[in-house]
Design a protein around this motif. Structure first.
Motif, PDB file in Angstrom:
ATOM      1  N   LEU A  16     -13.366 143.283 -38.359  1.00  0.00           N
ATOM      2  CA  LEU A  16     -11.905 143.690 -38.280  1.00  0.00           C
ATOM      3  C   LEU A  16     -11.992 144.910 -39.567  1.00  0.00           C
ATOM      4  O   LEU A  16     -11.248 145.361 -39.409  1.00  0.00           O
ATOM      5  N   LEU A  17     -12.824 144.569 -40.581  1.00  0.00           N
ATOM      6  CA  LEU A  17     -12.788 145.262 -41.691  1.00  0.00           C
ATOM      7  C   LEU A  17     -13.000 146.774 -41.052  1.00  0.00           C
ATOM      8  O   LEU A  17     -12.535 147.803 -41.511  1.00  0.00           O
ATOM      9  N   ALA A  18     -14.177 146.894 -40.277  1.00  0.00           N
ATOM     10  CA  ALA A  18     -14.539 148.135 -39.732  1.00  0.00           C
ATOM     11  C   ALA A  18     -13.721 148.809 -38.733  1.00  0.00           C
ATOM     12  O   ALA A  18     -13.460 150.029 -38.879  1.00  0.00           O
ATOM     13  N   SER A  19     -12.935 147.874 -38.048  1.00  0.00           N
ATOM     14  CA  SER A  19     -11.747 148.473 -37.145  1.00  0.00           C
ATOM     15  C   SER A  19     -10.585 148.991 -38.126  1.00  0.00           C
ATOM     16  O   SER A  19     -10.122 150.198 -37.614  1.00  0.00           O
ATOM     17  N   VAL A  20     -10.254 148.386 -39.105  1.00  0.00           N
ATOM     18  CA  VAL A  20      -9.260 148.896 -39.857  1.00  0.00           C
ATOM     19  C   VAL A  20      -9.534 150.176 -40.592  1.00  0.00           C
ATOM     20  O   VAL A  20      -8.923 151.019 -40.688  1.00  0.00           O
ATOM     21  N   LEU A  21     -10.795 150.030 -41.127  1.00  0.00           N
ATOM     22  CA  LEU A  21     -11.451 151.516 -41.765  1.00  0.00           C
ATOM     23  C   LEU A  21     -11.364 152.605 -40.667  1.00  0.00           C
ATOM     24  O   LEU A  21     -11.051 153.727 -40.892  1.00  0.00           O
ATOM     25  N   ALA A  22     -11.866 152.365 -39.465  1.00  0.00           N
ATOM     26  CA  ALA A  22     -12.129 153.562 -38.377  1.00  0.00           C
ATOM     27  C   ALA A  22     -10.539 153.871 -38.170  1.00  0.00           C
ATOM     28  O   ALA A  22     -10.293 155.020 -37.890  1.00  0.00           O
ATOM     29  N   LEU A  23      -9.475 152.931 -38.119  1.00  0.00           N
ATOM     30  CA  LEU A  23      -8.192 153.335 -37.661  1.00  0.00           C
ATOM     31  C   LEU A  23      -7.504 154.244 -38.858  1.00  0.00           C
ATOM     32  O   LEU A  23      -7.051 155.233 -38.793  1.00  0.00           O
ATOM     33  N   VAL A  24      -7.785 154.030 -40.154  1.00  0.00           N
ATOM     34  CA  VAL A  24      -7.251 154.648 -41.193  1.00  0.00           C
ATOM     35  C   VAL A  24      -7.842 156.106 -41.068  1.00  0.00           C
ATOM     36  O   VAL A  24      -7.126 157.256 -41.515  1.00  0.00           O
ATOM     37  N   PHE A  25      -9.276 156.135 -40.829  1.00  0.00           N
ATOM     38  CA  PHE A  25      -9.710 157.386 -40.760  1.00  0.00           C
ATOM     39  C   PHE A  25      -9.331 158.338 -39.389  1.00  0.00           C
ATOM     40  O   PHE A  25      -9.075 159.571 -39.727  1.00  0.00           O
ATOM     41  N   LEU A  26      -9.266 157.606 -38.611  1.00  0.00           N
ATOM     42  CA  LEU A  26      -8.601 158.341 -37.392  1.00  0.00           C
ATOM     43  C   LEU A  26      -7.334 158.801 -37.550  1.00  0.00           C
ATOM     44  O   LEU A  26      -6.969 159.987 -37.449  1.00  0.00           O
ATOM     45  N   LEU A  27      -6.224 158.070 -38.301  1.00  0.00           N
ATOM     46  CA  LEU A  27      -5.006 158.397 -38.376  1.00  0.00           C
ATOM     47  C   LEU A  27      -5.127 159.688 -39.531  1.00  0.00           C
ATOM     48  O   LEU A  27      -4.156 160.518 -39.488  1.00  0.00           O
ATOM     49  N   ALA A  28      -5.835 159.765 -40.507  1.00  0.00           N
ATOM     50  CA  ALA A  28      -5.846 160.706 -41.448  1.00  0.00           C
ATOM     51  C   ALA A  28      -6.441 161.874 -40.807  1.00  0.00           C
ATOM     52  O   ALA A  28      -6.093 163.173 -41.045  1.00  0.00           O
ATOM     53  N   PHE A  29      -7.376 162.030 -39.755  1.00  0.00           N
ATOM     54  CA  PHE A  29      -7.883 162.987 -39.248  1.00  0.00           C
ATOM     55  C   PHE A  29      -7.090 163.560 -38.203  1.00  0.00           C
ATOM     56  O   PHE A  29      -6.717 164.754 -38.315  1.00  0.00           O
ATOM     57  N   GLN A  30      -6.123 162.712 -37.634  1.00  0.00           N
ATOM     58  CA  GLN A  30      -5.262 163.267 -36.707  1.00  0.00           C
ATOM     59  C   GLN A  30      -3.973 163.995 -37.435  1.00  0.00           C
ATOM     60  O   GLN A  30      -3.582 165.026 -36.873  1.00  0.00           O
ATOM     61  N   GLY A  31      -3.795 163.399 -38.708  1.00  0.00           N
ATOM     62  CA  GLY A  31      -2.706 163.995 -39.287  1.00  0.00           C
ATOM     63  C   GLY A  31      -3.175 165.315 -40.118  1.00  0.00           C
ATOM     64  O   GLY A  31      -2.493 166.418 -40.238  1.00  0.00           O
ATOM     65  N   TRP A  32      -4.398 165.290 -40.333  1.00  0.00           N
ATOM     66  CA  TRP A  32      -4.901 166.557 -40.855  1.00  0.00           C
ATOM     67  C   TRP A  32      -4.977 167.705 -39.499  1.00  0.00           C
ATOM     68  O   TRP A  32      -4.707 168.978 -39.656  1.00  0.00           O
ATOM     69  N   VAL A  33      -5.366 167.255 -38.369  1.00  0.00           N
ATOM     70  CA  VAL A  33      -5.327 168.202 -37.278  1.00  0.00           C
ATOM     71  C   VAL A  33      -3.800 168.803 -36.947  1.00  0.00           C
ATOM     72  O   VAL A  33      -3.629 169.889 -36.713  1.00  0.00           O
ATOM     73  N   ALA A  34      -2.950 167.892 -37.191  1.00  0.00           N
ATOM     74  CA  ALA A  34      -1.507 168.083 -36.851  1.00  0.00           C
ATOM     75  C   ALA A  34      -0.749 168.797 -37.916  1.00  0.00           C
ATOM     76  O   ALA A  34       0.033 169.981 -37.503  1.00  0.00           O
ATOM     77  N   HIS A  35      -1.141 168.699 -39.312  1.00  0.00           N
ATOM     78  CA  HIS A  35      -0.625 169.465 -40.224  1.00  0.00           C
ATOM     79  C   HIS A  35      -1.424 170.176 -41.069  1.00  0.00           C
ATOM     80  O   HIS A  35      -1.101 170.705 -42.230  1.00  0.00           O
TER      81      HIS A  35
END
Length: 52
Positions: A16-35
C-alpha cells in the motif's frame, strides 16, 4: 517473561505504501509533462531558470 517486539510493516502495508508513493510520483511526472514548459518560462522570467 514478556518481551515486546517491534512490529514491522506487513506485506500488505508495504504494498500500500509503495502504491501510494508510485501514484504520487506518477502524478508529479504527469504534471511536469503537462506544465513543464510553462514552469520553465515562469522561472526564466524571474531569473531562476539557472536552477535547471
Amino acid at each position: 517473561m514478556r518481551t515486546e517486539t517491534k512490529k514491522s510493516l506487513t506485506p500488505l502495508g508495504l504494498a500500500l505504501l509503495a502504491s501510494v508513493l508510485a501514484l504520487v510520483f506518477l502524478l508529479a511526472f504527469q504534471g511536469w509533462v503537462a506544465h513543464g514548459a510553462d514552469i520553465f518560462l515562469s522561472f526564466a522570467q524571474a531569473g531562476l531558470s539557472w536552477c535547471f
